[in-house]
Design a protein around this motif. Structure first.
Motif, PDB file in Angstrom:
ATOM      1  N   LYS A  86     -24.700  69.199 -30.902  1.00 48.74           N
ATOM      2  CA  LYS A  86     -24.225  68.028 -30.170  1.00 48.74           C
ATOM      3  C   LYS A  86     -22.709  67.854 -30.222  1.00 48.74           C
ATOM      4  N   ALA A  87     -22.033  68.414 -31.225  1.00 51.15           N
ATOM      5  CA  ALA A  87     -20.562  68.377 -31.187  1.00 51.15           C
ATOM      6  C   ALA A  87     -20.062  69.344 -30.114  1.00 51.15           C
TER       7      ALA A  87
ATOM      8  N   ARG B 222     -30.073  77.019 -33.480  1.00 54.65           N
ATOM      9  CA  ARG B 222     -29.359  76.761 -34.723  1.00 54.65           C
ATOM     10  C   ARG B 222     -30.273  76.110 -35.747  1.00 54.65           C
ATOM     11  N   GLY B 223     -31.147  75.206 -35.280  1.00 56.69           N
ATOM     12  CA  GLY B 223     -32.074  74.551 -36.199  1.00 56.69           C
ATOM     13  C   GLY B 223     -32.969  75.569 -36.887  1.00 56.69           C
TER      14      GLY B 223
ATOM     15  N   SER C 155     -24.506  68.772 -43.226  1.00 57.44           N
ATOM     16  CA  SER C 155     -24.376  67.348 -42.969  1.00 57.44           C
ATOM     17  C   SER C 155     -24.525  67.103 -41.489  1.00 57.44           C
ATOM     18  N   GLU C 156     -24.646  65.828 -41.113  1.00 58.73           N
ATOM     19  CA  GLU C 156     -24.881  65.467 -39.720  1.00 58.73           C
ATOM     20  C   GLU C 156     -23.711  65.882 -38.839  1.00 58.73           C
ATOM     21  N   ALA C 157     -22.524  65.954 -39.417  1.00 55.90           N
ATOM     22  CA  ALA C 157     -21.335  66.281 -38.630  1.00 55.90           C
ATOM     23  C   ALA C 157     -20.736  67.619 -39.050  1.00 55.90           C
TER      24      ALA C 157
ATOM     25  N   GLU D  28     -18.923  69.474 -36.207  1.00 62.05           N
ATOM     26  CA  GLU D  28     -17.734  68.745 -35.782  1.00 62.05           C
ATOM     27  C   GLU D  28     -16.624  68.903 -36.819  1.00 62.05           C
ATOM     28  N   ASP D  29     -16.967  68.761 -38.095  1.00 59.56           N
ATOM     29  CA  ASP D  29     -15.956  68.844 -39.153  1.00 59.56           C
ATOM     30  C   ASP D  29     -15.322  70.232 -39.201  1.00 59.56           C
TER      31      ASP D  29
END
Lengths: 312, 455
Positions: free
Chosen positions: A151-152, A289-290, A299-301, A304-305
């Protein structure tokens, strides 16, 4: 005149309609040619994984009968599948391409990077990647990232400006309109380019089937030694597995993604031919990816991180 | 290889062929914060079985850790940390789903007033826009704003989704009145096709499955409409436009004299033998070959990426435009356009910018900003002097070199351009050449002049 209508037939699918794979191919080729027209030193990130293989195939088509006007860059974690490295080298030789290798192992050996306690090297790739971009003064770097992956990534532009630290700031992205990609950048900045942005995993596989593209054999089901860790089937190797209490067994598996051995899981599968792979993916209840990436579960992000720091 | 396996392989290959031959629809959603846009998108993804188990599990996990009882489907679409923290959508995200009939690329655009630029971004490539309305509130200012943006960007199909029908007892007159008002308004803006659908995204009425609560509605569900609306336009109706992206010159022993012009056909149809004019130079030649990515063809059409060879060795480079000699566009250095300003730094009269049109980037100066449009009521504010972020207005530009620009209402591809800051490369403004309803009516101005000093 304007009418309120309810149309029941796909009347648009006539002589001039483009099938969706042709539309995606045309768009990706357009993106490759835009970069060739506007940048000085582009490079294609090439890992030997299916997305980078499709990228290279599209680049070959985009510039034929001339050679691809880009070199390749592989960020080598040192924990690669041997079949994939063999494929990478054979491909480079076959098309007479130039390959740059940025080695995580070198950075660990000379102390610029430190091994993580969990042995995962995937997040360590960012430093050698940015180093190679800076040293070679690459101004456009093609990545095989797709927006359907995560989603990022769904927020990622086709042309994505990175600052002099390689960083991504999702709140300061350039809006991207029509097919007008803005590749302007200041010295030290570079642009990440994602020609496969609008492709899904299934599109990639259907395209590989249609174009009869060769892949490393690990994408097809084969019997292989694996062991269970964190809900995934990992391949044993010098990277640090199996540990005490983990047992190696032989199973029929294949890979949906190819990355660092320490965080890329295999899926159990009987799909030995591409049509079976397509059926399997069409029916799968798990994302790519899952199903196979340990690092995104941190982590959830997580994505993104890492992207903010310069990861692809 | 056994014959049995071969026939299996053939069947499988045929299945691949079929699935690969499906068409693709790009669409955008627009709606205010509380209109239920996230619920609609979540419902479309969920009911078309496009949400996979691990994504749902991640949403359930994140919802639980936030103390929410039910899974919050908005977490499926809000991809950024800041979006999840604030519970709002900040930026356009692109989502992908498919049914057996069609593949969809959804530009999920935020609905906040201050993000007009995001809807403009999403609508620029969309063939269809879904405008959401809350059945209890009917057509409001934000609805008119969304309809106006869809009309300005010339999105060919607009769906009015009248949501929350469950909260108005699924009453037909409520729907009919809203559909009537919206259709009249959007038609006056020139939206070519409007389909109104009564839905409840929360309850699932008419999103993917037909509603049992609204027997009076005989039209398609949202998904049925998305699956069947005609995609693309008929390129044979449009004059051909071919912006040259890149010149391919192998200079190898095998191809010593090869010179191909690579590009994506922006509009229309090209055929071998066509007489073409190169713009802006005006030189002419004829197409001798069309290479459609490895297959030599006699005919190709938008939006195919191809490589052309010509009969004559002309001086042609990136930025030139090939067009049929009998339908070549005019070239000009004076551009009048409707623009949406995208950047926080305002656009002012006198600004020196770069203008990117197709594959050509030229210097330009903002000569005038004659008017600013108020989207809500379509009124014109004369001579605003500058345009702030998210504002739409008319600009007059002078360019350093001639451009072969079509009107945006004739071609979204060759009538659109970007303004770019030459200092740092920032994308400033999205432009649409030619006339639009954002321009004060020429007739009205003339009439005012005729009235002389009467007021």
């Amino acid at each position: 005149m304007t009418t309120v209508t309810a149309i029941n037939a796909d009347e648009g699918a006539g002589l001039y309609a483009l099938a969706h794979l042709d539309a995606l191919e045309s768009e990706a080729v357009h993106i490759f040619r835009e970069v060739a027209g506007e940048f000085e030193r582009p490079v294609i990130l090439f890992s030997g994984g299916k997305d980078s293989i499709v990228m290279l195939h599209l680049a070959l088509k985009a510039f034929a009968p001339a050679a691809v006007p880009f070199s390749l860059l592989h960020v080598d974690t040192g924990h690669n599948f041997p079949e994939v490295i063999a494929y990478r080298d054979a491909t480079v030789a076959r098309y007479g391409l130039r390959l740059h290798v940025a080695s995580v192992q070198e950075f660990i050996d000379d102390g610029r990077l430190r091994e993580r306690p969990d042995g995962t090297r995937n997040p360590l790739q960012t430093v050698p990647l940015l180093d190679a971009i800076e040293k070679n003064r690459f101004d456009a770097v093609f990545g095989g990232g797709r927006r359907d992956e995560e989603k990022a990534r769904a927020k990622e532009r086709v042309f994505s400006l990175r600052d002099e630290f390689g960083g991504w700031d999702p709140r300061r992205q350039r809006p991207e309109l029509w097919q007008l990609y803005n590749g302007r950048h200041s010295p030290g900045e570079h642009v990440r380019v994602f020609p496969l942005s609008n492709w899904t995993e299934l599109d990639v596989w259907q395209y590989i089937a249609r174009e009869k593209i060769d892949l490393p054999q690990i994408y097809y089901a084969h019997e292989r030694e694996v062991f269970r860790r964190g809900g995934m089937w990992l391949a044993p190797g010098e990277w640090g597995g199996p540990k005490d209490g983990e047992t190696v067994e032989r199973r029929m598996v294949r890979y949906r993604t190819v990355g660092d051995m320490s965080c890329t899981g295999a899926v159990e599968s009987e799909a030995v031919a591409i049509e079976q792979v397509i059926d399997e993916i069409a029916a799968s209840r798990l994302t790519e990816r899952g199903a196979t990436r340990a690092d995104d579960k941190l982590s959830e992000a997580a994505m993104e991180d890492r992207k903010r720091e310069g990861y692809f | 290889m056994t014959s049995n396996l071969t026939s299996e392989e053939q069947a499988a290959a045929a299945a691949v062929e079929r699935s690969a031959a499906t068409s693709q629809l790009r669409f955008a959603t627009a709606g205010s914060v509380d209109d239920g846009k996230s619920t609609l998108v979540g419902r479309l993804l969920h009911d078309s079985k496009s949400v996979l188990a691990d994504q749902l599990e991640a949403v359930e996990h994140a919802s639980r850790s936030r103390g929410q009882e039910a899974p919050d489907l908005a977490l499926l679409t809000d991809g950024l940390r800041a979006e999840r923290e604030q519970g709002i959508t900040i930026d356009v995200a692109y989502r992908y789903f498919a049914t057996p009939k069609r593949r969809f690329i959804l530009a999920d655009t935020p609905g906040h007033v201050q993000y007009t630029r995001n809807m403009v971004t999403g609508a620029s490539t969309a063939e269809l826009a879904v405008v959401l309305v809350d059945a209890r509130n009917g057509v409001v200012e934000q609805t008119r704003r969304h309809a106006a943006v869809a009309a300005l960007l010339r999105v060919p199909h607009v769906v009015l989704a009248v949501n929350k029908m469950d909260l108005v007892d699924y009453a037909e007159p409520v729907f009919a009145a809203i559909a009537e008002e919206f259709t009249t308004y959007a038609a006056s803006l020139g939206v070519p096709e409007i389909t109104a659908i009564p839905i409840s995204a929360l309850a699932g009425d008419n999103v993917v499955t037909a509603s049992a609560n609204m027997d009076w509605y005989g039209g398609p569900t949202v998904l049925e409409h998305l699956e069947t609306v005609p995609v693309g336009t008929d390129p044979s109706q449009d004059p051909a436009r071919f912006p040259v992206q890149y010149v391919i010159r192998p200079q190898t022993a095998e191809h010593p004299d090869y010179r191909g012009y690579a590009g994506q056909i922006a509009s229309g149809v090209l055929r071998v033998g066509d007489a073409v004019t190169v713009l802006p130079s005006g030189r002419t030649s004829a197409i001798t070959g069309i290479d459609a990515l490895g297959t030599m063809v006699d005919v190709a059409w938008a939006p195919q990426s191809v490589t052309l060879t010509l009969a004559d060795d002309l001086d042609i480079s990136r930025g030139d435009l090939l067009a049929p000699s009998d339908h070549a566009p005019e070239t000009t250095r004076d551009v009048e356009a409707t623009v949406c300003h995208l950047h926080d730094r305002p656009l002012r009269v006198g600004d020196r910018v770069l203008l990117k049109h197709t594959t050509r980037t030229v210097k330009a100066i903002i000569k005038d900003i004659p008017s600013r449009l108020t989207l809500a009521d379509l009124s014109h504010h004369p001579a605003p002097g500058e345009l702030a972020a998210n504002e739409i207005g008319r600009v007059v530009l002078r360019t350093s070199e001639p451009l072969a620009l079509d009107a945006y209402d004739a071609s979204r591809r060759t009538g659109s351009f970007l303004l770019i800051d030459p200092a740092d490369g920032t994308t400033l403004t999205a432009g649409m050449a030619g006339d639009s309803f954002a321009a004060p009516a020429k007739g009205a101005e003339a009439a005012r002049d005729d009235e002389g000093w009467d007021f």
